[in-house]
Design a protein around this motif. Structure first.
Motif, PDB file in Angstrom:
ATOM      1  N   ASP A 235       0.818  -1.219   0.000  1.00 43.80           N
ATOM      2  CA  ASP A 235       0.000   0.000   0.000  1.00 43.80           C
ATOM      3  C   ASP A 235       0.851   1.269   0.000  1.00 43.80           C
ATOM      4  O   ASP A 235       0.624   2.179  -0.786  1.00 43.80           O
ATOM      5  N   LEU A 236       1.873   1.287   0.870  1.00 40.04           N
ATOM      6  CA  LEU A 236       2.686   2.500   0.973  1.00 40.04           C
ATOM      7  C   LEU A 236       3.395   2.808  -0.358  1.00 40.04           C
ATOM      8  O   LEU A 236       3.419   3.955  -0.806  1.00 40.04           O
ATOM      9  N   LEU A 237       3.942   1.780  -0.976  1.00 41.13           N
ATOM     10  CA  LEU A 237       4.698   2.006  -2.215  1.00 41.13           C
ATOM     11  C   LEU A 237       3.867   1.720  -3.474  1.00 41.13           C
ATOM     12  O   LEU A 237       4.383   1.733  -4.588  1.00 41.13           O
ATOM     13  N   GLU A 238       2.597   1.464  -3.260  1.00 41.14           N
ATOM     14  CA  GLU A 238       1.626   1.354  -4.361  1.00 41.14           C
ATOM     15  C   GLU A 238       2.050   0.329  -5.410  1.00 41.14           C
ATOM     16  O   GLU A 238       2.143   0.643  -6.597  1.00 41.14           O
ATOM     17  N   PHE A 239       2.292  -0.903  -4.975  1.00 42.30           N
ATOM     18  CA  PHE A 239       2.545  -1.939  -5.996  1.00 42.30           C
ATOM     19  C   PHE A 239       1.781  -3.236  -5.706  1.00 42.30           C
ATOM     20  O   PHE A 239       2.184  -4.314  -6.108  1.00 42.30           O
ATOM     21  N   ARG A 240       0.635  -3.071  -5.069  1.00 45.18           N
ATOM     22  CA  ARG A 240      -0.203  -4.237  -4.755  1.00 45.18           C
ATOM     23  C   ARG A 240      -0.569  -5.008  -6.033  1.00 45.18           C
ATOM     24  O   ARG A 240      -0.571  -6.237  -6.048  1.00 45.18           O
ATOM     25  N   GLU A 241      -0.876  -4.262  -7.103  1.00 43.49           N
ATOM     26  CA  GLU A 241      -1.322  -4.942  -8.334  1.00 43.49           C
ATOM     27  C   GLU A 241      -0.191  -5.733  -9.009  1.00 43.49           C
ATOM     28  O   GLU A 241      -0.427  -6.492  -9.945  1.00 43.49           O
ATOM     29  N   LYS A 242       1.044  -5.545  -8.514  1.00 38.89           N
ATOM     30  CA  LYS A 242       2.180  -6.268  -9.105  1.00 38.89           C
ATOM     31  C   LYS A 242       2.640  -7.429  -8.214  1.00 38.89           C
ATOM     32  O   LYS A 242       3.663  -8.049  -8.479  1.00 38.89           O
ATOM     33  N   ARG A 243       1.903  -7.707  -7.134  1.00 37.42           N
ATOM     34  CA  ARG A 243       2.410  -8.679  -6.162  1.00 37.42           C
ATOM     35  C   ARG A 243       2.495 -10.096  -6.710  1.00 37.42           C
ATOM     36  O   ARG A 243       3.275 -10.906  -6.218  1.00 37.42           O
ATOM     37  N   ASP A 244       1.677 -10.409  -7.746  1.00 37.44           N
ATOM     38  CA  ASP A 244       1.717 -11.769  -8.288  1.00 37.44           C
ATOM     39  C   ASP A 244       2.542 -11.862  -9.580  1.00 37.44           C
ATOM     40  O   ASP A 244       2.474 -12.844 -10.307  1.00 37.44           O
TER      41      ASP A 244
END
Lengths: 238, 467
Positions: free
Chosen positions: A116-125
């Motif tokens: 969330d802080l670094l805004e890369f949730r959509e890249k986690r997979d």
């Protein structure tokens, strides 16, 4: 938090770091500035026990780095110069892998905080090899702070990050130090140091030419850039 | 173009000499030539069961595959280069930053690969063979013929993989369609009897019966795909972003009892997700095993009393050690240096992964025993396990986490051979007297443990180069 005494590293006939001594207190944000090849990365690698000094010694969080490199790396967070997460793990798997190495609990919560802080949730997979350099740098940031260390050593913190993320990271570093953390980072970008550092060191040809508070420099009416250039250009290496 | 070519040649040499050391790498062609020479001297021994034409065919296939591998590495090896050298920046990747067209860069790249690898592999191999021809009653001109035909085979492999990768760069569907069309044509040709070994592999046909026909066909197979590759080259590869659910935790939980479970789980994911997963198994495991079967069938005729299962088990033990190469291929210690992890801990994880992966060769051995020779299964199993452990220990001691790189250094490779060959030969000879003597291989467990222990200490003290 960090105490370096006459640290020296030689690679054959090249002296990458030459008898450097300094100390950094708890709660400081210290920036090591220097041109490319001046010895910044070697310094961080010695302070984190990744390489052994040729001579001299360093204590980090009270531990002798050369004797106890693994304990030092357990305590501190490190972001290396090159973002090298394993190619075939996803971003989330990599954070979980690091969490297992560090024996951490509350892994979901810790990972979520950084997504969330670094805004890369959509890249986690996404596999690390398929991530952009910027996202890899975010991932390296997350792994370094996953265990909430009291000290972090960062080689070029803002590399590959866009201006929005640079702002986020700079704000985070300041708030981290306000909350009692200590940061040692290296950079050759003077504006970053001028904006967020409490204290700076200037290294050139492996020698520490200057160490002092930013506000003293500003108080004397000098700009960091002109000070830096005068110092480095005037250094004959003698 | 000549400047680009020379820059790429220098770059290729520097990459290899940086990895293997200048002297170690410079000796590599000499090692190839010596092995080709010694292997050629042994040809008459096998002539009855392995005719020269079959040997020639195997050599042609070997060099064709070498062309495929060189082409694949050149085009897709950026990942490896990045892991070895950090963010690699090679001339071949620089069309966006240099005022040179992709087409010119790619053409120079093809010429460089052709010249460089012919000098590195084909010429030394052919020279070793040519040097042996007077001793095995062959016309020395056959050596020259071998050089030309093997060069053609290598180039056919190289140009085909370049052609396919160019199609892939444009569209996966185009590549799939082309492969399907070629497969249908090949099947139809086989059914109609229009395709034979000679027509499918013109360089081989040229070696067997030198003439303008096979030569022209071979050149056609090289020049047309190469020209198409150069004309239609593109560096705009389609997006291949892969997404996966978290598999690390479930896998690590299942392996928990073994310890280092996260390292083993990571190794498994590396193997499953890396490119050419099945290809790796075929090239580094099943293909050598197939060759072992061929050689064994020859040996059995020459050496009465030999137990094929025991000998197979010994050789299987050596070949199985390449599993360690798979396990370290996509891992680099630079990924761990900033974490609280020791080199020895990573090595331990690899050893456990190796132990698990060794179930595959054990299954192969059991299968071989089931097809005949079950009576000697236990000594064969002991031989396999001991030789596998010993070879692995030698590999770990000599190369640490870098077998894929360091075994190509002539000096390291020689030490590897010297450490393994005597034990291997002794075991095989002992088993000729009585297959039960294969159980003596258990004595290898002691030096294996010693080498592993010393290897862990040696690589623990190792320091990542560079500053």
């Amino acid at each position: 938090m960090i105490e370096a005494n006459d640290l020296t590293k030689e690679y054959g006939s090249v002296t990458a770091v030459n008898r450097v001594s300094f100390s950094i207190a708890e709660g400081e944000l210290f920036g090591l500035l220097g041109p490319n090849g001046s010895g910044k990365t070697t310094m961080i690698r010695m302070l984190t026990g990744q390489i052994r000094p040729t001579s001299g010694s360093a204590r980090v969080m009270g531990l002798d780095v050369a004797r106890d490199p693994i304990r030092v790396r357990k305590l501190v967070g490190i972001i290396p110069e090159q973002e090298t997460p394993p190619s075939f793990l996803t971003a989330e798997e990599y954070l979980r892998f690091v969490a297992r190495i560090r024996n951490l609990d509350r892994v979901d919560e810790r990972c979520d905080r950084w997504f969330d802080l670094l805004e890369f949730r959509e890249k986690r997979d996404v596999l690390c090899k398929d991530l952009s350099r910027g996202t890899r740098q975010k991932l390296m940031f997350a792994q370094a702070f996953l265990h909430e260390p009291r000290l972090a050593l960062i080689d070029e913190p803002l590399i590959n990050l866009d201006p929005i993320m640079q702002r986020t990271v700079k704000d985070f570093l300041r708030s981290y130090v306000r909350d009692g953390g200590t940061i040692f980072f290296s950079t050759h970008i003077l504006e970053i140091a001028e904006e967020i550092c409490d204290r700076i060191g200037i290294i050139h040809n492996g020698r520490l030419l200057h160490s002092g508070r930013i506000e003293d420099l500003v108080g004397s009416g000098r700009h960091l850039e002109s000070f830096f250039l005068d110092l480095v250009k005037g250094d004959t290496g003698a | 173009m000549p400047d680009l070519f020379l820059a790429m040649m220098k770059e290729e040499w520097r990459i290899h000499s940086t990895i293997f050391g200048s002297l170690g790498f410079a000796f590599f062609p000499v090692v190839v030539a010596v092995f080709a020479f010694l292997g050629s001297l042994a040809l008459p021994l096998f002539r009855d069961t392995l005719p020269y034409a079959t040997v020639a065919l195997l050599a042609q296939i070997l060099f064709l595959m070498m062309g495929v591998m060189v082409g694949s590495f050149g085009l897709m090896g950026r990942e490896f280069m990045n892991r070895r050298f950090g963010q690699a920046s090679l001339v071949a990747y620089a069309s966006r930053s240099l005022p040179v067209s992709e087409r010119r860069i790619f053409a120079a790249f093809l010429v460089k690969d052709t010249v460089y690898y012919i000098l590195l592999y084909v010429l030394p191999f052919a020279a070793g063979f040519a040097a042996a021809t007077p001793f095995i009653a062959l016309d020395p001109m056959v050596g020259l013929l071998a050089f030309v035909s093997l060069t053609l085979a290598f180039l056919v492999g190289l140009s085909i993989v370049c052609f396919l990768s160019t199609l892939y760069a444009h569209s996966v569907r185009l590549l799939a369609g082309t492969v399907v069309v070629l497969a249908v044509l090949a099947l139809a040709g086989l059914r109609l009897g229009a395709i034979t070994v000679s027509t499918a592999l013109p360089p081989y046909a040229f070696f067997i019966d030198p003439g303008p026909g096979p030569l022209a066909l071979a050149l056609l197979l090289i020049l047309v795909p190469s020209a198409v590759s150069v004309l239609f080259v593109t560096v705009e590869y389609p997006d291949r972003t892969k997404r996966f659910n978290n598999c690390l935790d479930p896998l690590a939980e299942r392996l928990r009892a073994l310890g280092s479970a996260h390292f083993i789980a990571k190794d498994a994911l590396d193997l499953l997700r890396s490119e050419g997963g099945a290809g790796k198994v075929i090239f580094s495991f099943l293909l050598p095993l197939g060759l072992v079967w061929v050689c064994l069938s020859v040996l059995i005729r020459f050496i009465p009393g030999i137990d094929p299962l025991v000998v197979f088990a010994v050789l299987l033990g050596v070949i199985s050690a390449t599993i360690y190469n798979w396990l370290t291929e996509f891992d680099s210690f630079s990924s761990y240096t900033f974490l609280p992890v020791e080199v020895s801990e990573v090595i331990d994880g690899k050893l456990k992964s190796y132990g698990l992966a060794s179930l595959l060769p054990v299954a192969v051995l059991a299968l071989a025993a089931a097809t005949g020779g079950a009576g000697t299964f236990l000594p064969a199993l002991a031989a396999f396990l001991s030789v596998s452990a010993y070879t692995l220990a030698v590999t770990v001691y000599l190369t640490g986490l870098h077998p894929n790189v360091m075994l190509y250094s002539a000096g390291v490779f020689l030490r590897y051979l010297l450490a393994i060959s005597p034990a291997l030969l002794l075991l095989i000879f002992a088993s000729i007297f009585d297959p039960a003597y294969a159980a003596l291989s258990l004595l290898l467990v002691l030096p294996a443990a010693l080498l592993l222990s010393r290897g862990r200490t040696k690589w623990q003290a190792w320091e990542m180069p560079g500053y």
